[in-house]
Design an enzyme around this catalytic site. Structure first.
Site, PDB file in Angstrom:
ATOM      1  N   TYR A 182     -45.776 -48.650  24.756  1.00  0.00           N
ATOM      2  CA  TYR A 182     -44.706 -48.118  23.906  1.00  0.00           C
ATOM      3  C   TYR A 182     -45.260 -47.401  22.669  1.00  0.00           C
ATOM      4  O   TYR A 182     -44.588 -46.561  22.088  1.00  0.00           O
ATOM      5  CB  TYR A 182     -43.772 -49.242  23.443  1.00  0.00           C
ATOM      6  CG  TYR A 182     -42.844 -49.750  24.521  1.00  0.00           C
ATOM      7  CD1 TYR A 182     -42.951 -49.327  25.839  1.00  0.00           C
ATOM      8  CD2 TYR A 182     -41.848 -50.662  24.222  1.00  0.00           C
ATOM      9  CE1 TYR A 182     -42.115 -49.801  26.820  1.00  0.00           C
ATOM     10  CE2 TYR A 182     -41.000 -51.140  25.202  1.00  0.00           C
ATOM     11  CZ  TYR A 182     -41.136 -50.709  26.506  1.00  0.00           C
ATOM     12  OH  TYR A 182     -40.295 -51.181  27.474  1.00  0.00           O
ATOM     13  N   LYS A 227     -50.188 -57.634  35.053  1.00  0.00           N
ATOM     14  CA  LYS A 227     -50.277 -56.851  36.298  1.00  0.00           C
ATOM     15  C   LYS A 227     -51.763 -56.567  36.502  1.00  0.00           C
ATOM     16  O   LYS A 227     -52.204 -55.411  36.592  1.00  0.00           O
ATOM     17  CB  LYS A 227     -49.439 -55.573  36.149  1.00  0.00           C
ATOM     18  CG  LYS A 227     -49.278 -54.759  37.409  1.00  0.00           C
ATOM     19  CD  LYS A 227     -48.387 -55.405  38.431  1.00  0.00           C
ATOM     20  CE  LYS A 227     -48.315 -54.538  39.686  1.00  0.00           C
ATOM     21  NZ  LYS A 227     -47.651 -55.221  40.816  1.00  0.00           N
ATOM     22  N   ASP A 285     -44.268 -58.518  38.881  1.00  0.00           N
ATOM     23  CA  ASP A 285     -43.266 -58.338  39.943  1.00  0.00           C
ATOM     24  C   ASP A 285     -42.813 -59.686  40.487  1.00  0.00           C
ATOM     25  O   ASP A 285     -41.620 -59.921  40.724  1.00  0.00           O
ATOM     26  CB  ASP A 285     -43.792 -57.417  41.060  1.00  0.00           C
ATOM     27  CG  ASP A 285     -45.257 -57.654  41.386  1.00  0.00           C
ATOM     28  OD1 ASP A 285     -45.929 -58.401  40.660  1.00  0.00           O
ATOM     29  OD2 ASP A 285     -45.731 -57.088  42.392  1.00  0.00           O
ATOM     30  N   ASP A 289     -39.927 -56.574  27.488  1.00  0.00           N
ATOM     31  CA  ASP A 289     -38.656 -55.880  27.287  1.00  0.00           C
ATOM     32  C   ASP A 289     -37.750 -56.137  28.492  1.00  0.00           C
ATOM     33  O   ASP A 289     -36.577 -56.511  28.370  1.00  0.00           O
ATOM     34  CB  ASP A 289     -38.965 -54.373  27.149  1.00  0.00           C
ATOM     35  CG  ASP A 289     -37.771 -53.566  26.682  1.00  0.00           C
ATOM     36  OD1 ASP A 289     -36.704 -54.152  26.475  1.00  0.00           O
ATOM     37  OD2 ASP A 289     -37.918 -52.333  26.556  1.00  0.00           O
ATOM     38  N   ASP A 323     -34.586 -59.364  28.901  1.00  0.00           N
ATOM     39  CA  ASP A 323     -33.189 -59.030  29.213  1.00  0.00           C
ATOM     40  C   ASP A 323     -32.750 -59.716  30.502  1.00  0.00           C
ATOM     41  O   ASP A 323     -31.628 -60.206  30.608  1.00  0.00           O
ATOM     42  CB  ASP A 323     -33.015 -57.513  29.363  1.00  0.00           C
ATOM     43  CG  ASP A 323     -32.604 -56.874  28.045  1.00  0.00           C
ATOM     44  OD1 ASP A 323     -32.873 -57.490  26.986  1.00  0.00           O
ATOM     45  OD2 ASP A 323     -32.022 -55.775  28.064  1.00  0.00           O
TER      46      ASP A 323
END
Ligand code: NAD
Length: 357
Positions: A135, A189, A221, A245, A249
């Protein structure tokens, strides 16, 4: 012990009034001072994060925020939008660790879209790194380049983490796990991304300092899948900015009740900004309909993480549990057979349910 209180816009002032009443009931000596952030600050000062707010937020030991935003300010230029104030205060205070619990009280198990047996009693905490990762990495952009003999647009971002950044967020997560079920799952990952191979290596090295916390690793994943398959296997999850992020959520929605979810964003010294996960709900503003529990629970997090007042935080959390068990509900979590009450009455009920010290 000074708390900077930023009620904000929409339902912010109503839910904040109840959170401050609960804080004062638990700790009459806590000092609070109000300031403006968001749309109300744009109206008063022409800036969503004006100087008096910045001075107070920096000086205070902790910041308690309601919510900002609303249709009145949606058409303003970006620098005059309420949400710009939110980003500015997070950056100004150096808040790098975002803590979002996803907790589903047994009484609300039917609020979730998942089967009650999968989520009833769910209590997990996602620790997300907030200031690094893809980001913020440079270089970034969209350019026109010659690729395979063809002029075309090319988008690129850069993912990076330094060892120090990983250690810093790792410590917050291990410490949080210590205060809870002593299980930490680090999500990465590493099979594809070198940055997250480093993430895994550093978390593993750090675990040597926390022999009482069980560290596991999971690929992102799989973590996304496990969160809906068997969410109760997790205690604390720690991950980078982008994965966090998405997963935070996903985890918050397991509970199905946005009016119940608190959050904390911490700096290096444990100072924090505490706020509900929801927005300013302009549709409910001024109607005594909003659920103040996420903000009240954010105040409990403030006591726990900034002031290390574990027992007082639990007093508030137990009172919220008791109120729900007594059947009190604001409209967003109301079901037939329970007792529908307003924002202020929910504050009254929580105060009445506080255990004697
Ligand atoms: P929202 O979270 O405000 O509302 C989404 C839905 O949830 C609405 O139906 C609302 O009525 C309901 N809701 C939210 N909080 C509730 C509560 N405490 N009790 C009962 N019901 C509640 O999200 P939105 O509608 O997308 O955004 C509204 C405004 O809030 C926008 O201006 C947005 O930019 C802003 N916003 C601010 C923050 C923040 O301050 N951190 C976060 C998200 C959105």
């Amino acid at each position: 012990m000074k708390i900077c209180v930023l009620p904000g816009d929409g339902i912010g002032p109503e839910i904040m009034a109840q959170a401050v009443r609960v804080l004062k009931a638990v700790h009459p000596s806590l000092e609070t001072e109000d300031a403006l952030l968001g749309g109300c600050a744009v109206d008063a000062f022409g800036s969503p994060y004006p100087e008096p707010t910045r001075v107070l937020a920096r000086k205070a030991d902790a910041v308690l925020l309601g919510a900002v935003g609303g249709p009145r300010w949606d058409s303003k230029p970006r620098d005059l939008r309420p949400e710009t104030g939110l980003l500015a205060i997070r950056k100004d205070l150096g808040l790098f660790a975002n803590l979002r619990p996803a907790l589903l009280y047994p009484e609300l198990a039917d609020s979730s879209t998942l089967k009650p047996e999968v989520v009833a009693g769910l209590d997990i905490l996602i620790v997300r790194e907030l200031t690094g990762d893809i980001y913020f990495g440079q270089p970034r952009g969209i350019e026109t380049r010659e690729i395979d003999g063809k002029r075309q647009r090319f988008g690129f971002n850069t993912m990076h983490y330094s060892e120090a950044e990983i250690v810093r967020i790792g410590r917050v997560a291990f410490d949080a796990a210590r205060r809870r079920g002593r299980k930490l799952c680090s999500v990465d990952k590493m099979n594809v991304l070198e940055t997250t191979q480093l993430w895994r290596d550093v978390m593993t090295e750090l675990s040597g300092n926390y022999p009482d916390v069980m560290l596991t690793h999971m690929l992102v994943d799989n973590a996304a899948m496990q969160l809906v398959r068997e969410p109760k296997q997790f205690d604390v999850i720690v991950t980078g900015n982008m994965f966090g992020d998405i997963l935070s959520d996903e985890a918050s929605m397991l509970t199905g009740s946005i009016g119940m979810l608190p959050s904390a964003s911490l700096d290096e010294s444990g100072k924090g900004l505490y706020e509900p996960s929801h927005g300013s709900a302009p549709d409910l503003a001024g109607r005594d309909l909003a659920n103040p529990l996420a903000t009240i629970l954010s105040a409990a997090m403030l006591l726990r993480y900034t002031f290390s007042m574990q027992a007082d935080a639990e007093r508030i959390e137990n009172a919220v549990r008791k109120v729900l068990a007594q059947g009190f509900r604001t409209a967003d979590i109301y079901r037939p057979g329970t007792k529908k009450i307003g924002t202020r009455a929910m504050g009254d009920a929580v105060i009445a349910a506080l255990d004697a010290r």
